[in-house]
Design a protein around this motif. Structure first.
Motif, short mmCIF file in Angstrom:
data_model
loop_
_atom_site.label_atom_id
_atom_site.label_comp_id
_atom_site.label_asym_id
_atom_site.label_seq_id
_atom_site.Cartn_x
_atom_site.Cartn_y
_atom_site.Cartn_z
N SER A 140 -73.46 102.23 62.38
CA SER A 140 -73.55 103.68 62.56
C SER A 140 -73.05 104.42 61.32
O SER A 140 -73.60 105.46 60.94
CB SER A 140 -72.78 104.13 63.81
OG SER A 140 -71.41 103.88 63.66
N GLU A 141 -72.02 103.90 60.66
CA GLU A 141 -71.52 104.51 59.44
C GLU A 141 -72.57 104.44 58.33
O GLU A 141 -72.77 105.40 57.59
CB GLU A 141 -70.23 103.80 58.99
CG GLU A 141 -69.50 104.46 57.85
CD GLU A 141 -68.93 105.83 58.24
OE1 GLU A 141 -68.85 106.68 57.35
OE2 GLU A 141 -68.60 106.04 59.42
N PHE A 142 -73.25 103.31 58.24
CA PHE A 142 -74.32 103.16 57.26
C PHE A 142 -75.45 104.16 57.51
O PHE A 142 -75.96 104.78 56.58
CB PHE A 142 -74.86 101.73 57.29
CG PHE A 142 -76.03 101.52 56.37
CD1 PHE A 142 -75.84 101.35 55.01
CD2 PHE A 142 -77.32 101.50 56.88
CE1 PHE A 142 -76.93 101.16 54.16
CE2 PHE A 142 -78.41 101.31 56.05
CZ PHE A 142 -78.20 101.15 54.68
N LYS A 143 -75.81 104.33 58.77
CA LYS A 143 -76.88 105.25 59.10
C LYS A 143 -76.50 106.69 58.79
O LYS A 143 -77.33 107.48 58.34
CB LYS A 143 -77.26 105.12 60.59
CG LYS A 143 -78.00 103.85 60.89
CD LYS A 143 -78.35 103.77 62.36
CE LYS A 143 -79.07 102.50 62.70
NZ LYS A 143 -79.37 102.39 64.13
N LYS A 144 -75.25 107.06 59.02
CA LYS A 144 -74.78 108.42 58.74
C LYS A 144 -74.76 108.72 57.24
O LYS A 144 -75.09 109.81 56.82
CB LYS A 144 -73.37 108.63 59.31
CG LYS A 144 -73.32 108.72 60.79
CD LYS A 144 -71.88 108.88 61.26
CE LYS A 144 -71.78 108.78 62.75
NZ LYS A 144 -70.38 108.82 63.20
N ASN A 145 -74.39 107.74 56.44
CA ASN A 145 -74.22 107.94 55.00
C ASN A 145 -75.45 107.51 54.19
O ASN A 145 -75.41 107.55 52.96
CB ASN A 145 -73.00 107.17 54.49
CG ASN A 145 -71.73 107.73 55.11
OD1 ASN A 145 -71.63 108.92 55.37
ND2 ASN A 145 -70.76 106.86 55.34
N SER A 146 -76.51 107.13 54.86
CA SER A 146 -77.70 106.67 54.16
C SER A 146 -78.38 107.83 53.42
O SER A 146 -78.42 108.96 53.89
CB SER A 146 -78.68 106.07 55.15
OG SER A 146 -79.87 105.70 54.49
#
Length: 74
Positions: A65-71
């Motif tokens: 989820s962190e990766f998706k938010k900061n992508s």
């Protein structure tokens, strides 16, 4: 054929064309070969089976989820 078309339209769908063969046998008493079911569903009815790709059980949900938010793409 109409029943199969309606079943393919529903959200639950089938996991494989073999599952369609089994469904036709159980629900309608029809014994149709796999290749026939495949060509009927795929080409005549235009259906594609939607099966999610497998995910690793080791995957950390927080990191995903962190990766998706900061992508950059989002």
């Amino acid at each position: 054929m109409a029943a199969l078309k309606e079943e393919l339209k529903t959200g639950k769908g089938f996991a494989s064309y073999g599952a369609i063969v089994e469904w036709l046998k159980q629900e309608h008493g029809l014994e149709i070969e796999y290749g026939t079911v495949y060509s009927l569903a795929r080409y005549t009815l235009g259906a594609k089976l939607k099966v999610p790709r497998p995910q690793s059980h080791k995957q950390d949900e927080k990191l995903v989820s962190e990766f998706k938010k900061n992508s950059v793409l989002s």
